[in-house]
Design a protein around this motif. Sequence first.
Motif, PDB file in Angstrom:
ATOM      1  N   UNK A  64      -3.186  11.953  -1.569  1.00 20.35           N
ATOM      2  CA  UNK A  64      -3.421  13.003  -0.580  1.00 20.35           C
ATOM      3  C   UNK A  64      -3.387  12.446   0.850  1.00 20.35           C
ATOM      4  N   UNK A  65      -2.802  11.277   1.011  1.00 16.82           N
ATOM      5  CA  UNK A  65      -2.727  10.676   2.329  1.00 16.82           C
ATOM      6  C   UNK A  65      -3.670   9.488   2.466  1.00 16.82           C
ATOM      7  N   UNK A  66      -3.678   8.905   3.647  1.00 15.61           N
ATOM      8  CA  UNK A  66      -4.529   7.749   3.935  1.00 15.61           C
ATOM      9  C   UNK A  66      -5.970   8.234   4.031  1.00 15.61           C
ATOM     10  N   UNK A  67      -6.805   7.780   3.122  1.00 17.33           N
ATOM     11  CA  UNK A  67      -8.144   8.344   2.967  1.00 17.33           C
ATOM     12  C   UNK A  67      -8.979   8.270   4.246  1.00 17.33           C
ATOM     13  N   UNK A  76       9.249   9.875  -1.225  1.00 16.34           N
ATOM     14  CA  UNK A  76      10.518   9.225  -1.557  1.00 16.34           C
ATOM     15  C   UNK A  76      10.559   7.823  -0.985  1.00 16.34           C
ATOM     16  N   UNK A  77      11.307   6.993  -1.653  1.00 17.51           N
ATOM     17  CA  UNK A  77      11.394   5.588  -1.257  1.00 17.51           C
ATOM     18  C   UNK A  77      12.093   5.417   0.086  1.00 17.51           C
ATOM     19  N   UNK A  78      12.941   6.359   0.450  1.00 22.75           N
ATOM     20  CA  UNK A  78      13.695   6.233   1.694  1.00 22.75           C
ATOM     21  C   UNK A  78      12.777   6.237   2.914  1.00 22.75           C
ATOM     22  N   UNK A  79      11.745   7.062   2.889  1.00 17.08           N
ATOM     23  CA  UNK A  79      10.809   7.128   4.011  1.00 17.08           C
ATOM     24  C   UNK A  79      10.073   5.798   4.166  1.00 17.08           C
ATOM     25  N   UNK A  80       9.590   5.284   3.072  1.00 16.01           N
ATOM     26  CA  UNK A  80       8.911   3.988   3.099  1.00 16.01           C
ATOM     27  C   UNK A  80       9.870   2.889   3.553  1.00 16.01           C
ATOM     28  N   UNK A 125       0.816  -1.211   0.000  1.00 15.61           N
ATOM     29  CA  UNK A 125       0.000   0.000   0.000  1.00 15.61           C
ATOM     30  C   UNK A 125       0.851   1.263   0.000  1.00 15.61           C
ATOM     31  N   UNK A 126       1.969   1.228   0.721  1.00 16.89           N
ATOM     32  CA  UNK A 126       2.870   2.384   0.738  1.00 16.89           C
ATOM     33  C   UNK A 126       3.516   2.593  -0.627  1.00 16.89           C
ATOM     34  N   UNK A 186       3.010  11.544   6.459  1.00 23.60           N
ATOM     35  CA  UNK A 186       4.330  12.079   6.113  1.00 23.60           C
ATOM     36  C   UNK A 186       4.637  11.928   4.628  1.00 23.60           C
ATOM     37  N   UNK A 187       4.158  10.852   4.034  1.00 24.95           N
ATOM     38  CA  UNK A 187       4.464  10.579   2.633  1.00 24.95           C
ATOM     39  C   UNK A 187       3.789  11.546   1.666  1.00 24.95           C
ATOM     40  N   UNK A 188       2.782  12.258   2.122  1.00 21.25           N
ATOM     41  CA  UNK A 188       2.129  13.237   1.254  1.00 21.25           C
ATOM     42  C   UNK A 188       3.116  14.339   0.881  1.00 21.25           C
TER      43      UNK A 188
END
Length: 204
Positions: free
Chosen positions: A105-108, A180-184, A94-95, A174-176
Amino acid sequence: MKNQIKRLATINRIQSTGLELFYQKGFYNTSLDDILKKLSLSKGAFYYHFQSKEEFFISIAQTLLFRKVYLDLIAPIEGKEDPLDTIIQCLDTNLETAENNFLDYGFILGNFITEFNGKNPEVMTYLQDILTVWEVNLVTILQKGKTDGYISRHVDSEALASFIISSYMGVRTLMVEKKNKRLRYKYIQQLRQYFKTMDSRATV
């Protein structure tokens, strides 16, 4: 029968468009006119199906929103053997999807819970119900993992389920801003390390 199918198709089309706009702009920042314009629909046609904008959103929460959370976060882990690894794979998938979605826009569900919290208790009830279904399913798979010997007996399944939900909602927020792949990668790696402390096979 044909009229009923046509009516259901119309409702689904209106709900899908409504969910899209509410997700992008938020419930309170989306007017009924915005929805009608997007659909080329008259107010009369809208009120034929829904009594109010709030009732419209509740109908979306009960159908499309619940279905999305179920298909994305519950169905992939149901009936699987190794619960900790299965949960990590599900969250990572999912990420990754969100990471590659420029319209993310983030987790709905998390967005709507944040928006309605303290403002609309009735709508919050429906959103909390969806969250509860997710939590109960996590607890169920974790408890089964303990019984099947994958997870240490001392693990508090309810507390772990709450942690999984809150940490996932946090990283999605945070991912919004940081696509970047680093955060995930950092989140999944840390979660994997944390889960290792609960793996009964690692303590033998």
